[in-house]
Design a protein around this motif. Structure first.
Motif, PDB file in Angstrom:
ATOM      1  N   ARG A  15       0.864  -1.187   0.000  1.00 42.34           N
ATOM      2  CA  ARG A  15       0.000   0.000   0.000  1.00 42.34           C
ATOM      3  C   ARG A  15       0.899   1.235   0.000  1.00 42.34           C
ATOM      4  O   ARG A  15       1.557   1.531   0.996  1.00 42.34           O
ATOM      5  N   LEU A  16       0.925   1.930  -1.116  1.00 38.96           N
ATOM      6  CA  LEU A  16       1.806   3.075  -1.287  1.00 38.96           C
ATOM      7  C   LEU A  16       1.108   4.361  -0.858  1.00 38.96           C
ATOM      8  O   LEU A  16      -0.089   4.541  -1.086  1.00 38.96           O
ATOM      9  N   ARG A  17       1.887   5.243  -0.281  1.00 34.69           N
ATOM     10  CA  ARG A  17       1.350   6.569   0.052  1.00 34.69           C
ATOM     11  C   ARG A  17       1.267   7.446  -1.194  1.00 34.69           C
ATOM     12  O   ARG A  17       0.348   8.248  -1.329  1.00 34.69           O
ATOM     13  N   GLU A  18       2.245   7.280  -2.106  1.00 35.67           N
ATOM     14  CA  GLU A  18       2.303   8.157  -3.280  1.00 35.67           C
ATOM     15  C   GLU A  18       3.125   7.487  -4.361  1.00 35.67           C
ATOM     16  O   GLU A  18       4.044   6.720  -4.082  1.00 35.67           O
ATOM     17  N   LEU A  19       2.797   7.775  -5.613  1.00 40.40           N
ATOM     18  CA  LEU A  19       3.561   7.310  -6.765  1.00 40.40           C
ATOM     19  C   LEU A  19       3.654   8.448  -7.765  1.00 40.40           C
ATOM     20  O   LEU A  19       2.638   8.976  -8.224  1.00 40.40           O
ATOM     21  N   ASN A  20       4.882   8.829  -8.096  1.00 43.22           N
ATOM     22  CA  ASN A  20       5.110   9.896  -9.069  1.00 43.22           C
ATOM     23  C   ASN A  20       5.652   9.307 -10.368  1.00 43.22           C
ATOM     24  O   ASN A  20       6.586   8.502 -10.343  1.00 43.22           O
ATOM     25  N   PHE A  21       5.067   9.702 -11.482  1.00 42.59           N
ATOM     26  CA  PHE A  21       5.532   9.230 -12.785  1.00 42.59           C
ATOM     27  C   PHE A  21       5.302  10.317 -13.820  1.00 42.59           C
ATOM     28  O   PHE A  21       4.683  11.350 -13.541  1.00 42.59           O
ATOM     29  N   ALA A  22       5.825  10.113 -15.022  1.00 40.09           N
ATOM     30  CA  ALA A  22       5.689  11.096 -16.093  1.00 40.09           C
ATOM     31  C   ALA A  22       5.316  10.398 -17.387  1.00 40.09           C
ATOM     32  O   ALA A  22       5.505   9.189 -17.541  1.00 40.09           O
ATOM     33  N   ALA A  23       4.795  11.184 -18.335  1.00 37.23           N
ATOM     34  CA  ALA A  23       4.489  10.697 -19.677  1.00 37.23           C
ATOM     35  C   ALA A  23       5.076  11.665 -20.687  1.00 37.23           C
ATOM     36  O   ALA A  23       4.951  12.888 -20.531  1.00 37.23           O
ATOM     37  N   VAL A  24       5.717  11.111 -21.724  1.00 35.46           N
ATOM     38  CA  VAL A  24       6.356  11.912 -22.771  1.00 35.46           C
ATOM     39  C   VAL A  24       6.034  11.298 -24.123  1.00 35.46           C
ATOM     40  O   VAL A  24       5.646  10.130 -24.221  1.00 35.46           O
ATOM     41  N   SER A  25       6.233  12.088 -25.187  1.00 35.76           N
ATOM     42  CA  SER A  25       6.029  11.569 -26.537  1.00 35.76           C
ATOM     43  C   SER A  25       6.597  12.544 -27.557  1.00 35.76           C
ATOM     44  O   SER A  25       6.868  13.705 -27.240  1.00 35.76           O
ATOM     45  N   CYS A  26       6.806  12.069 -28.776  1.00 40.10           N
ATOM     46  CA  CYS A  26       6.994  12.911 -29.964  1.00 40.10           C
ATOM     47  C   CYS A  26       8.217  13.823 -29.864  1.00 40.10           C
ATOM     48  O   CYS A  26       8.126  14.948 -29.365  1.00 40.10           O
ATOM     49  N   GLN A  27       9.344  13.355 -30.402  1.00 38.75           N
ATOM     50  CA  GLN A  27      10.588  14.093 -30.231  1.00 38.75           C
ATOM     51  C   GLN A  27      11.358  14.184 -31.552  1.00 38.75           C
ATOM     52  O   GLN A  27      12.441  13.605 -31.684  1.00 38.75           O
ATOM     53  N   ALA A  28      10.820  14.907 -32.504  1.00 35.46           N
ATOM     54  CA  ALA A  28      11.527  15.115 -33.769  1.00 35.46           C
ATOM     55  C   ALA A  28      12.805  15.897 -33.487  1.00 35.46           C
ATOM     56  O   ALA A  28      12.760  17.063 -33.087  1.00 35.46           O
ATOM     57  N   TRP A  29      13.939  15.251 -33.713  1.00 31.06           N
ATOM     58  CA  TRP A  29      15.237  15.852 -33.407  1.00 31.06           C
ATOM     59  C   TRP A  29      15.446  17.160 -34.152  1.00 31.06           C
ATOM     60  O   TRP A  29      15.980  18.123 -33.605  1.00 31.06           O
ATOM     61  N   PHE A  30      15.019  17.204 -35.391  1.00 28.43           N
ATOM     62  CA  PHE A  30      15.279  18.354 -36.259  1.00 28.43           C
ATOM     63  C   PHE A  30      14.298  19.499 -36.030  1.00 28.43           C
ATOM     64  O   PHE A  30      14.431  20.551 -36.637  1.00 28.43           O
ATOM     65  N   GLU A  31      13.305  19.326 -35.144  1.00 26.76           N
ATOM     66  CA  GLU A  31      12.328  20.395 -34.893  1.00 26.76           C
ATOM     67  C   GLU A  31      12.485  21.032 -33.522  1.00 26.76           C
ATOM     68  O   GLU A  31      11.696  21.904 -33.157  1.00 26.76           O
ATOM     69  N   GLY A  32      13.478  20.616 -32.754  1.00 31.48           N
ATOM     70  CA  GLY A  32      13.666  21.272 -31.470  1.00 31.48           C
ATOM     71  C   GLY A  32      14.689  20.575 -30.599  1.00 31.48           C
ATOM     72  O   GLY A  32      15.025  19.400 -30.798  1.00 31.48           O
ATOM     73  N   PHE A  33      15.185  21.316 -29.620  1.00 34.46           N
ATOM     74  CA  PHE A  33      16.128  20.770 -28.654  1.00 34.46           C
ATOM     75  C   PHE A  33      15.369  19.999 -27.575  1.00 34.46           C
ATOM     76  O   PHE A  33      14.191  20.237 -27.315  1.00 34.46           O
ATOM     77  N   TYR A  34      16.083  19.085 -26.919  1.00 31.40           N
ATOM     78  CA  TYR A  34      15.465  18.192 -25.931  1.00 31.40           C
ATOM     79  C   TYR A  34      15.565  18.750 -24.509  1.00 31.40           C
ATOM     80  O   TYR A  34      15.754  18.008 -23.544  1.00 31.40           O
ATOM     81  N   THR A  35      15.399  20.053 -24.376  1.00 33.30           N
ATOM     82  CA  THR A  35      15.497  20.688 -23.067  1.00 33.30           C
ATOM     83  C   THR A  35      14.503  20.113 -22.070  1.00 33.30           C
ATOM     84  O   THR A  35      14.787  20.036 -20.869  1.00 33.30           O
ATOM     85  N   ALA A  36      13.341  19.700 -22.549  1.00 39.05           N
ATOM     86  CA  ALA A  36      12.344  19.108 -21.653  1.00 39.05           C
ATOM     87  C   ALA A  36      12.916  17.887 -20.937  1.00 39.05           C
ATOM     88  O   ALA A  36      12.632  17.655 -19.756  1.00 39.05           O
ATOM     89  N   TYR A  37      13.740  17.107 -21.636  1.00 36.75           N
ATOM     90  CA  TYR A  37      14.342  15.936 -21.001  1.00 36.75           C
ATOM     91  C   TYR A  37      15.339  16.330 -19.921  1.00 36.75           C
ATOM     92  O   TYR A  37      15.525  15.623 -18.929  1.00 36.75           O
ATOM     93  N   ARG A  38      16.021  17.454 -20.120  1.00 37.64           N
ATOM     94  CA  ARG A  38      16.947  17.929 -19.087  1.00 37.64           C
ATOM     95  C   ARG A  38      16.185  18.188 -17.794  1.00 37.64           C
ATOM     96  O   ARG A  38      16.628  17.811 -16.702  1.00 37.64           O
ATOM     97  N   HIS A  39      15.024  18.825 -17.902  1.00 41.29           N
ATOM     98  CA  HIS A  39      14.218  19.085 -16.707  1.00 41.29           C
ATOM     99  C   HIS A  39      13.613  17.797 -16.159  1.00 41.29           C
ATOM    100  O   HIS A  39      13.526  17.613 -14.935  1.00 41.29           O
ATOM    101  N   LEU A  40      13.199  16.903 -17.035  1.00 40.23           N
ATOM    102  CA  LEU A  40      12.634  15.635 -16.596  1.00 40.23           C
ATOM    103  C   LEU A  40      13.646  14.845 -15.767  1.00 40.23           C
ATOM    104  O   LEU A  40      13.280  14.181 -14.785  1.00 40.23           O
ATOM    105  N   ALA A  41      14.913  14.911 -16.145  1.00 42.55           N
ATOM    106  CA  ALA A  41      15.954  14.193 -15.409  1.00 42.55           C
ATOM    107  C   ALA A  41      16.050  14.655 -13.965  1.00 42.55           C
ATOM    108  O   ALA A  41      16.478  13.898 -13.089  1.00 42.55           O
TER     109      ALA A  41
END
Length: 534
Positions: A156-182
């Motif tokens: 029985r957990l008190r809390e569970l934290n998780f994330a969802a991501v999708s769609c990462q065209a390399w040529f359309e933008g930098f992956y800064t969101a992943y830096r924050h996700l880390a």
């Protein structure tokens, strides 16, 4: 590739996970698979772990650990700078970052038949705790990765934290969101598809303004080209940091092969693919490259044009995650895959999941004893009318193009009295929160669950908070409560009482360094299906 530094030279990650002194060798699920001769005394001109390390699919006593021996990830032959010989790799798992308390270790081979990728399935670990892992090849060490095992089924957990991501065209933008996700405090990350994009790339790498070799630019069709496309998307310090910091659970959508592909049917109008033999070879190549570059279990390893990615992961009594593959088993898109309201989308028997996966999902939902039933999948389940005012138009690639399948799903949620269903979705390149009702055209219809859609990491470039398309969606769909066309990711927190979704956004991705913020948050409460502002 981001900025001026080479990705593997950076040290980034929550709690200094990417310290340069960490050792991470290659564990290969392919031990005994390869007929190739061993490379007894390997010597590398550069870092053999340039693509970092990753973990995936946590279970109570372990996880899969991944790396890939690739001292030159973008070598145009697709071999990552490696000869056609297998390499022995060691791996270790410890309870501390400095590996004073090693609890598991072993060795295996990275083989050329799998692109020198390594998938080590570690077991015998304790449930619900943090571990650190590393690989070693002939005295050279990888960065240290962090993973976390799932709790036991009765916990029985008190809390569970998780994330969802999708769609990462390399040529359309930098992956800064992943830096924050880390840097987020998460138990697991769900990647909901479009890990790569198959579109042709210009010589300057799109918005990244990074020269791209001619061999990496064309739309991929064979194994070499798909390996190169994965290497290009993967050879980035921000995405490497996210994989090092958290275990991922991954499933594909369409761009891992070809836009809007369906089973044995390629995208309409793509002339080479209309030859079934060409399409079969392309699928085989794409499936293998996907497995090689990602932390997937042995049961997910493809066999030719077949691979099973739908699966279930449990997190104690708090949550069951029913991970779906909405691409491989579905019927062809209706109405020529045109946005419309044609009658074909209503034909009985239309399926998104295919009969076997559909039965598996209903059985799992019906027998789940978890407080929350989370359904990570690829395409919007909720009705998405794209035209405000009179008339309607639906995207045939969404569940709207398969209305009988959606009706069956919602009927089963009610008939089986499924506890707190929450759908996680990608694909749209926008954040969205919606109520799931039995009849979207009846404002008084019963709400049976909620859907949270995660925007893209980089696809479609910067976007804006509320674009015209978003205004149209809010005007035409009363059950859609929020949308934003900015880039970012979805962060969720579960307790026994509520599921909270934070829509994390970045103001820009066409240049590096953007900050992250929470645009808005929604909550759905235990036993009260429907969205509430947090």
């Amino acid at each position: 590739m981001t900025g001026s530094a080479r990705p593997h030279a950076l040290t980034v990650g929550r709690r200094q996970l990417l310290l340069a002194g960490g050792a991470l060798g290659l564990g290969a699920a392919a031990a005994g698979f390869s007929p190739s001769r061993a490379w007894a005394q390997p010597r590398f001109q550069s870092d053999p772990f340039a693509l970092g390390v990753a973990s995936g699919d946590p279970w109570p006593d372990g996880a899969v650990l991944w790396t890939k021996i690739a001292p030159d990830p973008l070598a145009v032959d697709g071999l990552g700078g490696m000869p056609p010989r297998k390499v022995q790799v060691g791996w270790e798992v410890a309870t501390d970052e400095r590996f004073h308390k090693v609890v598991r270790r072993g060795g295996t081979f990275a083989v050329p038949e799998l692109g020198h990728s390594v998938h080590v399935e570690v077991n015998g670990l304790e449930p619900a705790r943090e571990y650190f892992y590393r690989f070693r090849v002939h005295g050279e060490f990888s960065p240290v990765g962090r993973t976390r095992t799932a709790p036991p089924p009765w916990a029985r957990l008190r809390e569970l934290n998780f994330a969802a991501v999708s769609c990462q065209a390399w040529f359309e933008g930098f992956y800064t969101a992943y830096r924050h996700l880390a840097e987020e405090d998460l138990a697991v990350v769900f990647h909901l598809g479009d890990y790569i994009y198959e579109n042709p790339i210009d010589a300057n790498g799109g918005v990244r303004k990074t020269p791209v070799a001619p061999e990496l630019r064309p739309e991929p069709y064979d194994l070499t080209q798909y390996r190169l496309r994965h290497a290009l998307h993967r050879y980035d310090p921000d995405i490497i940091a996210a994989h090092q910091a958290h275990p991922f659970v991954l499933v594909w959508d369409d761009h891992e092969i070809d836009d809007n592909w369906v089973g044995d049917i390629p995208k309409a109008g793509n002339t080479p693919d209309q030859d079934p033999a060409v399409w079969g070879r392309r699928k085989t190549a794409a499936f293998q490259a996907y497995y090689e570059y990602l932390p997937l279990r042995r049961p997910n390893k493809p066999s030719g044009t077949q691979a099973q990615l739908y699966r279930r992961l449990g997190y104690g009594r708090l949550a069951d995650f029913h991970v779906l593959d909405t691409r491989q088993y579905r019927a062809d898109q209706a109405c020529g895959d045109r946005t419309s309201d044609c009658a074909d989308r209503l034909l009985p028997g239309r399926t998104v999941l295919g009969p076997e996966q559909e039965a598996w999902l209903y059985e799992g939902l019906g027998t789940s004893r978890a407080r929350w039933n989370i359904i990570p999948q690829q395409i919007p389940v909720t009705q998405v009318d794209t035209v405000p005012g009179p008339g309607r138009a639906f995207v045939m690639d969404f569940w709207d193009g398969y209305k009988p399948a959606r009706d069956r799903l919602f009927d089963e949620l009610v008939r089986r009295n499924v506890s707190n269903p929450v759908v996680l979705t990608g694909d749209m390149h926008r954040h969205m929160a919606a109520d799931l009702t039995l009849d979207f055209d009846d404002p008084g219809s019963r709400t049976v669950g909620v859907e949270f859609v995660a925007t893209s990491i980089s696809t479609k470039m910067d976007g804006e908070d509320l674009d015209q398309g978003g205004r149209n969606l809010l005007d035409a769909n009363e059950h859609i409560k929020f949308t934003s066309y900015q880039r970012g990711y979805l962060r969720c927190s579960l307790t026994e009482d509520a599921c909270r979704a934070d829509f994390r956004v970045l103001p820009y991705v066409t240049r590096p360094g953007a900050p992250v913020s929470t645009r808005t948050s929604f909550v759905t409460e235990n036993g009260r299906p429907g969205l509430q502002s947090a």
